[in-house]
Design a protein around this motif. Sequence first.
Motif, mmCIF file in Angstrom:
data_model
loop_
_atom_site.group_PDB
_atom_site.id
_atom_site.type_symbol
_atom_site.label_atom_id
_atom_site.label_comp_id
_atom_site.label_asym_id
_atom_site.label_seq_id
_atom_site.Cartn_x
_atom_site.Cartn_y
_atom_site.Cartn_z
ATOM 1 N N GLN A 40 0.815 -1.211 0.000
ATOM 2 C CA GLN A 40 0.000 0.000 0.000
ATOM 3 C C GLN A 40 0.853 1.267 0.000
ATOM 4 O OE1 GLN A 40 -3.026 0.358 2.978
ATOM 5 N NE2 GLN A 40 -3.671 -1.782 2.826
ATOM 6 N N ALA A 41 1.885 1.282 0.852
ATOM 7 C CA ALA A 41 2.709 2.488 0.991
ATOM 8 C C ALA A 41 3.388 2.842 -0.331
ATOM 9 C CB ALA A 41 3.756 2.288 2.083
ATOM 10 N N ALA A 42 3.858 1.826 -1.053
ATOM 11 C CA ALA A 42 4.530 2.076 -2.334
ATOM 12 C C ALA A 42 3.542 2.626 -3.355
ATOM 13 C CB ALA A 42 5.158 0.783 -2.855
ATOM 14 N N HIS A 43 2.327 2.070 -3.365
ATOM 15 C CA HIS A 43 1.301 2.534 -4.297
ATOM 16 C C HIS A 43 0.941 3.990 -4.017
ATOM 17 C CE1 HIS A 43 -2.815 3.127 -5.823
ATOM 18 N NE2 HIS A 43 -2.468 2.274 -6.769
ATOM 19 N N ILE A 44 0.729 4.328 -2.755
ATOM 20 C CA ILE A 44 0.350 5.689 -2.380
ATOM 21 C C ILE A 44 1.491 6.667 -2.663
ATOM 22 C CG2 ILE A 44 -0.253 7.166 -0.423
ATOM 23 C CD1 ILE A 44 -1.841 4.761 0.701
ATOM 24 N N ALA A 45 2.735 6.239 -2.417
ATOM 25 C CA ALA A 45 3.884 7.102 -2.690
ATOM 26 C C ALA A 45 3.998 7.405 -4.180
ATOM 27 C CB ALA A 45 5.162 6.444 -2.183
ATOM 28 N N ALA A 46 3.800 6.384 -5.010
ATOM 29 C CA ALA A 46 3.860 6.587 -6.463
ATOM 30 C C ALA A 46 2.740 7.511 -6.917
ATOM 31 C CB ALA A 46 3.756 5.236 -7.182
ATOM 32 N N MET A 47 1.550 7.347 -6.331
ATOM 33 C CA MET A 47 0.417 8.191 -6.686
ATOM 34 C C MET A 47 0.680 9.650 -6.321
ATOM 35 S SD MET A 47 -3.584 7.757 -5.554
ATOM 36 C CE MET A 47 -3.823 6.396 -6.697
ATOM 37 N N GLU A 48 1.233 9.872 -5.148
ATOM 38 C CA GLU A 48 1.507 11.239 -4.721
ATOM 39 C C GLU A 48 2.590 11.900 -5.575
ATOM 40 O OE1 GLU A 48 2.368 10.869 -0.565
ATOM 41 O OE2 GLU A 48 0.242 10.796 0.007
ATOM 42 N N ALA A 49 3.492 11.091 -6.121
ATOM 43 C CA ALA A 49 4.519 11.634 -7.009
ATOM 44 C C ALA A 49 3.936 12.023 -8.364
ATOM 45 C CB ALA A 49 5.644 10.615 -7.190
ATOM 46 N N LEU A 50 2.914 11.314 -8.808
ATOM 47 C CA LEU A 50 2.312 11.562 -10.120
ATOM 48 C C LEU A 50 1.213 12.620 -10.090
ATOM 49 C CD1 LEU A 50 2.029 7.875 -11.384
ATOM 50 C CD2 LEU A 50 3.508 9.646 -12.353
ATOM 51 N N ARG A 51 0.568 12.775 -8.954
ATOM 52 C CA ARG A 51 -0.586 13.670 -8.881
ATOM 53 C C ARG A 51 -0.306 15.116 -9.297
ATOM 54 N NH1 ARG A 51 -4.037 11.900 -3.495
ATOM 55 N NH2 ARG A 51 -5.315 10.293 -4.529
ATOM 56 N N PRO A 52 0.848 15.700 -8.982
ATOM 57 C CA PRO A 52 1.073 17.081 -9.421
ATOM 58 C C PRO A 52 0.957 17.252 -10.933
ATOM 59 C CG PRO A 52 2.686 16.476 -7.758
ATOM 60 C CD PRO A 52 1.944 15.219 -8.115
ATOM 61 N N PHE A 53 1.166 16.184 -11.683
ATOM 62 C CA PHE A 53 1.085 16.262 -13.135
ATOM 63 C C PHE A 53 -0.357 16.082 -13.617
ATOM 64 C CE2 PHE A 53 5.358 14.805 -12.051
ATOM 65 C CZ PHE A 53 6.132 15.729 -12.725
ATOM 66 N N TYR A 54 -0.998 14.956 -13.238
ATOM 67 C CA TYR A 54 -2.319 14.702 -13.820
ATOM 68 C C TYR A 54 -3.455 15.360 -13.044
ATOM 69 C CZ TYR A 54 -2.886 10.646 -10.575
ATOM 70 O OH TYR A 54 -2.986 9.823 -9.483
ATOM 71 N N ARG A 55 -3.167 15.911 -11.845
ATOM 72 C CA ARG A 55 -4.204 16.661 -11.139
ATOM 73 C C ARG A 55 -4.026 18.175 -11.279
ATOM 74 N NH1 ARG A 55 -6.748 14.147 -5.629
ATOM 75 N NH2 ARG A 55 -7.540 12.214 -6.552
ATOM 76 N N HIS A 56 -3.086 18.578 -12.122
ATOM 77 C CA HIS A 56 -3.008 19.999 -12.454
ATOM 78 C C HIS A 56 -4.341 20.379 -13.101
ATOM 79 C CE1 HIS A 56 -1.986 23.633 -14.703
ATOM 80 N NE2 HIS A 56 -0.973 23.776 -13.860
#
Length: 201
Positions: A40-56
């Motif tokens: 879970q932690a790895a999945h959430i960490a990867a998501m938080e790294a990607l969010r600045p791009f696709y949640r702009h």
Amino acid sequence: MTPPDDRNRRLRPLHLASGLAIALFVIAHIGNHLAMFAGQAAHIAAMEALRPFYRHPLAETLLMLALAFQLGTGLSMIWRTRRQQRQGLARWQAISGVILALFILNHVGAVWAGRLLQGLDTNYHFAAAGFHAGYAGFFVPYYFLGVTAAFVHLACALGWRAKNRAIPLAISAAGMALAAGFVGVMASDPAIPPRYLESFP
């Protein structure tokens, strides 16, 4: 009146163009989901790294518009040729397209509802909660068919252009394997915060 095949011929290049734009997000999204095999932690960490791009705001708006256009043109093409006998790639492209459209409508709607109405962070916990809130009978086929349909639809699109039919078959098989893996991980990991489980009636 313009024949359905002629109208579909005009839509296909636009449908393909929006599909290619969406594919950029899908690649990142699938890559993010691969991290769940590390926990879970790895999945959430990867998501938080990607969010600045696709949640702009601009990127997210363009993605929603592309998805709406993709669903509209895809379902329109299927409806216009509903009386035609489909064989081979055409049949699987239509079937996977309908399944994928239903999956996207439900998935995107659920994410926006979770974010705006329930105030939830739509992360791994949000995706996996249904498996452990008494709705596994829905979420197992829902995720398996949704992910598989995405790969099959891509495989069919490539199949029209590829001389080697082994490539589409390999993509479809990979999609089924990933779908089964994603479902297996989420269904077997019950460590979901209570507020996510309580979001289900």
